[in-house]
Design an enzyme around this catalytic site. Sequence first.
Site, PDB file in Angstrom:
ATOM      1  N   ARG A 169       0.816  -1.213   0.000  1.00  0.00           N
ATOM      2  CA  ARG A 169       0.000   0.000   0.000  1.00  0.00           C
ATOM      3  C   ARG A 169       0.845   1.257   0.000  1.00  0.00           C
ATOM      4  NH1 ARG A 169      -5.146   0.991   3.950  1.00  0.00           N
ATOM      5  NH2 ARG A 169      -5.729   3.036   3.153  1.00  0.00           N
ATOM      6  N   GLU A 280      -0.715  -2.052   8.863  1.00  0.00           N
ATOM      7  CA  GLU A 280       0.100  -1.098   8.111  1.00  0.00           C
ATOM      8  C   GLU A 280      -0.291   0.354   8.394  1.00  0.00           C
ATOM      9  OE1 GLU A 280      -3.525  -1.530   5.675  1.00  0.00           O
ATOM     10  OE2 GLU A 280      -2.220  -2.931   6.750  1.00  0.00           O
ATOM     11  N   ASP A 281      -1.563   0.604   8.703  1.00  0.00           N
ATOM     12  CA  ASP A 281      -1.974   1.984   8.980  1.00  0.00           C
ATOM     13  C   ASP A 281      -1.380   2.497  10.294  1.00  0.00           C
ATOM     14  OD1 ASP A 281      -3.482   0.211  10.424  1.00  0.00           O
ATOM     15  OD2 ASP A 281      -5.401   1.195  10.058  1.00  0.00           O
ATOM     16  N   SER A 312     -13.115  -3.189  10.898  1.00  0.00           N
ATOM     17  CA  SER A 312     -13.133  -2.717  12.284  1.00  0.00           C
ATOM     18  C   SER A 312     -14.307  -3.294  13.068  1.00  0.00           C
ATOM     19  CB  SER A 312     -13.178  -1.188  12.330  1.00  0.00           C
ATOM     20  OG  SER A 312     -14.352  -0.712  11.694  1.00  0.00           O
ATOM     21  N   HIS A 317     -11.164  -7.821  16.203  1.00  0.00           N
ATOM     22  CA  HIS A 317     -10.417  -6.687  15.657  1.00  0.00           C
ATOM     23  C   HIS A 317      -9.698  -5.911  16.763  1.00  0.00           C
ATOM     24  CE1 HIS A 317      -9.381  -3.334  13.046  1.00  0.00           C
ATOM     25  NE2 HIS A 317      -9.928  -2.512  13.929  1.00  0.00           N
TER      26      HIS A 317
END
Length: 353
Positions: A169, A280-281, A312, A317
């Site tokens: 990404r 990754e965020d 989410s 999660h």
Amino acid sequence: MSTSVQIRDAGIAADAVDGFNSPAKQKAASRSAYGNRPLLSLRRAKQFLGAAKFKLFLALFALSAVVLITARLSSWMGWHLHNPSSVTSRASYTVLINTWRQKSLLKQTVAHYASCRSADAMHVVWTESEQPSERLKTYLNKIVVSKSQKAHKQNFRFDITADYESNSRFRPIKDLKTDAIFSVDDNVIVPCSTLDFAFSVWQSAPSTMVGFVPRMHWLDKEQNNVAYYRYGGWWSVWWMGTYSMVLSKAAFFHRKYLDLYTQEMSPSIQGYVSRERTCEDIAMSFLVSNATGAPPIWVKGKIYEIGASGISRLRGHSPRRNRCLNDLISLYKTSPLVLTNVKAVSARNEWLW
């Protein structure tokens, strides 16, 4: 007796007439009055100039104080004045869409962002094993051309990787013409006017992340001299009134962070993100905060999620996000995240400042 008194009185009257009403003395008195007027005017002018200088001094002092405070605040927030020399690269942004097996959503998302005037290019990060069909490519190119609101049509293309890899990404993009990257998921729609406001905020702080989805972290407990942190979602941000991250599902950042993420970030962190797949965020938030030492900026604005519920809302999660947060802190050997309660709001849309 009466006669002498009358003569004396007459003499006094004559002296009075001679002393005060004679032409010579009147002329002399007039000259004296006119002669004093320049002195009086000069004195008044000096008094006026003295007051004006004092007011000017106060005004300059107040202006200097405002400039100093603004400079300190700008330095603390990482904000900088817009540099006219880089108008070409700073006047627009590139939309970077992350997609995964949702072609119908991708079509809607591409159509929307193609209509935003400040978008210069659009890249779709394609991580599926199956290549995008020529039919899909042709269809999306036609959408971009038809929806564009300006003579200059957006540069649209797919950035294809061999397999699903979370780090893909944030791989560097060749031939970029903009400094700004707007990273967005394929199921997130941000109105163009709201996006333009966020872009203007980013232009004032190009080194930090500017986004619409704030998240936070806090120290929950410490056992055996090991700290344990919690990852907080939207309701935690709302309750605490603070945040330390903005998610890359809808955020601006400088293109240099694509290079830093891929080429400079520790291989151990990249390997961890690759294994976890949904981290990754957070890793990008760590990277930017570690580079700047400053918090991100949350922009208040409505965004819309289309299609089915996102990850989410999936079971498990929250524990995965907690684990990701703590593992990244362990890999960094510290927490580079910076808490803040600053929020960017458009004054045009608010009744009260």
